[in-house]
Design a protein around this motif. Structure first.
Motif, PDB file in Angstrom:
ATOM      1  N   ARG A  21      11.174 -10.013   1.869  1.00 21.35           N
ATOM      2  CA  ARG A  21      11.085  -8.484   1.690  1.00 21.35           C
ATOM      3  C   ARG A  21      11.448  -7.667   2.816  1.00 21.35           C
ATOM      4  O   ARG A  21      11.100  -8.134   4.031  1.00 21.35           O
ATOM      5  CB  ARG A  21       9.869  -7.947   1.002  1.00 21.35           C
ATOM      6  N   THR A  22      12.077  -6.751   2.871  1.00 27.41           N
ATOM      7  CA  THR A  22      12.617  -5.978   4.071  1.00 27.41           C
ATOM      8  C   THR A  22      11.989  -4.613   4.200  1.00 27.41           C
ATOM      9  O   THR A  22      11.811  -4.008   2.835  1.00 27.41           O
ATOM     10  CB  THR A  22      14.419  -5.994   3.974  1.00 27.41           C
TER      11      THR A  22
ATOM     12  N   VAL B 102       8.365 -12.787   5.131  1.00 26.07           N
ATOM     13  CA  VAL B 102       8.396 -13.789   3.960  1.00 26.07           C
ATOM     14  C   VAL B 102       7.471 -13.109   2.943  1.00 26.07           C
ATOM     15  O   VAL B 102       6.345 -12.804   3.326  1.00 26.07           O
ATOM     16  CB  VAL B 102       7.744 -15.089   4.546  1.00 26.07           C
ATOM     17  N   ALA B 103       7.765 -13.091   1.817  1.00 27.84           N
ATOM     18  CA  ALA B 103       7.122 -12.451   0.734  1.00 27.84           C
ATOM     19  C   ALA B 103       5.927 -13.494   0.378  1.00 27.84           C
ATOM     20  O   ALA B 103       6.246 -14.819   0.381  1.00 27.84           O
ATOM     21  CB  ALA B 103       7.924 -12.051  -0.704  1.00 27.84           C
TER      22      ALA B 103
ATOM     23  N   LEU C 248       2.771   2.437  -4.148  1.00 27.70           N
ATOM     24  CA  LEU C 248       1.261   1.906  -4.112  1.00 27.70           C
ATOM     25  C   LEU C 248       0.573   2.041  -5.700  1.00 27.70           C
ATOM     26  O   LEU C 248       1.133   2.873  -6.219  1.00 27.70           O
ATOM     27  CB  LEU C 248       0.414   2.448  -3.071  1.00 27.70           C
ATOM     28  N   LEU C 249      -0.473   1.406  -5.758  1.00 26.62           N
ATOM     29  CA  LEU C 249      -1.142   1.639  -7.164  1.00 26.62           C
ATOM     30  C   LEU C 249      -2.389   1.971  -6.550  1.00 26.62           C
ATOM     31  O   LEU C 249      -3.052   1.277  -6.118  1.00 26.62           O
ATOM     32  CB  LEU C 249      -1.371   0.280  -7.834  1.00 26.62           C
ATOM     33  N   ARG C 250      -2.923   3.300  -6.943  1.00 28.85           N
ATOM     34  CA  ARG C 250      -4.360   3.738  -6.690  1.00 28.85           C
ATOM     35  C   ARG C 250      -5.278   3.445  -7.757  1.00 28.85           C
ATOM     36  O   ARG C 250      -4.962   3.798  -8.998  1.00 28.85           O
ATOM     37  CB  ARG C 250      -4.132   5.428  -6.202  1.00 28.85           C
ATOM     38  N   SER C 251      -6.352   2.903  -7.451  1.00 23.53           N
ATOM     39  CA  SER C 251      -7.429   2.739  -8.256  1.00 23.53           C
ATOM     40  C   SER C 251      -8.740   3.750  -7.880  1.00 23.53           C
ATOM     41  O   SER C 251      -9.051   3.655  -6.609  1.00 23.53           O
ATOM     42  CB  SER C 251      -7.898   1.365  -8.216  1.00 23.53           C
TER      43      SER C 251
ATOM     44  N   ASP D 236       3.595  -4.759  -4.142  1.00 22.04           N
ATOM     45  CA  ASP D 236       4.068  -6.066  -4.430  1.00 22.04           C
ATOM     46  C   ASP D 236       3.250  -7.323  -3.995  1.00 22.04           C
ATOM     47  O   ASP D 236       3.555  -8.298  -3.886  1.00 22.04           O
ATOM     48  CB  ASP D 236       5.364  -6.152  -3.276  1.00 22.04           C
ATOM     49  N   ARG D 237       1.808  -6.867  -3.584  1.00 23.33           N
ATOM     50  CA  ARG D 237       0.970  -7.986  -3.045  1.00 23.33           C
ATOM     51  C   ARG D 237      -0.303  -8.048  -3.921  1.00 23.33           C
ATOM     52  O   ARG D 237      -0.775  -9.212  -3.649  1.00 23.33           O
ATOM     53  CB  ARG D 237       0.533  -7.367  -1.562  1.00 23.33           C
TER      54      ARG D 237
END
Length: 239
Positions: A64-65, A73-74, A206-209, A231-232
């Motif tokens: 990933r850049t 490295v992903a 981002l995913l906000r919870s 992505d993580r």
């Protein structure tokens, strides 16, 4: 290295070489690859050819850049369960990852209208805020803010100054167990500060919870907001 008709294109040979480096563990998830200039020198080509080879690995999801930061490295996304019992350390250990939390800031402040509603307080009532960074195997996966009602949890400020674990801190002030009463998920863009902590680019997804945890009595003891790097982490909703 020169391209010859009928032979493997140089950019593809570069991609194959880097792919082998990853397979052999020369670079591990989260590692930054050498610069384009360094790779160009290694392979004896121009930077455009290197960029073509790296792009092939980006398309495969191996690399990933980040604009202005380079190529990394992903890693395989971490499975993270969200249900009635959300526990950071337990979730990561179950996913085979090494959990770590870093305290970014601790502060006492007044609750906003929305925070007060979530914690069943009056606007302006004192809350204790815990700002932190969550990591899996040393890689940042989320930033978070947890708010605790000071009047309801005597000693919570001292407890959080001694441990980064919310579960341990709540237990220390008389809340041996708690469950999730509600969770809300929203897609957002990374702010400059969040991007810095998560090592992503400002504006990345981002995913906000947002969630409220309650004690056995049903009283809210924590209102938390967590911003996961998109992505993580793979969020799993459990009943």
């Amino acid at each position: 290295m020169r391209e010859t008709s009928g032979k493997t294109p140089i950019w593809k040979a570069i991609a194959d070489a880097l792919r082998s480096d990853l397979a052999e563990g020369r670079y591990v998830p989260g590692d930054k690859l050498p610069t384009e200039a360094a790779l160009a020198e290694r392979f004896g080509v121009n930077r455009h050819t290197v960029r073509h080879g790296v792009s092939a690995l980006v398309e495969e999801g191996l690399i990933r850049t980040r604009r202005g930061a380079g190529a990394f490295v992903a890693g395989t996304p971490t499975d993270y369960a969200i249900g009635r019992r959300v526990r950071f350390h337990e979730n990561l250990i179950a996913a085979g990852r090494r959990p770590e939390k870093r305290v970014l800031a601790l502060e006492e402040r007044a609750a906003t209208t929305g925070e007060a509603k979530a914690l069943d307080l009056a606007p302006g009532d004192p809350v204790f805020a815990y700002h932190g960074l969550s990591l899996a195997d040393g890689q940042p996966i989320a930033v978070f803010e947890s708010l605790f009602p000071l009047a309801r949890l005597t000693g919570i400020a001292s407890a959080l100054s001694e441990t980064s674990s919310v579960t341990e801190a709540l237990s220390a002030v008389g809340v041996p167990d708690y469950t999730r009463a509600s969770t809300r998920l929203t897609a957002v863009r990374a702010t400059a500060t969040q991007a810095l902590h998560l090592q992503v680019t400002e504006g990345d997804p981002l995913l906000r919870s947002s969630g409220v945890n309650v004690a056995g009595t049903g009283e809210p003891v924590e209102y938390g907001r967590t911003w996961f790097a998109g992505d993580r982490v793979t969020l799993t909703l459990e009943g």
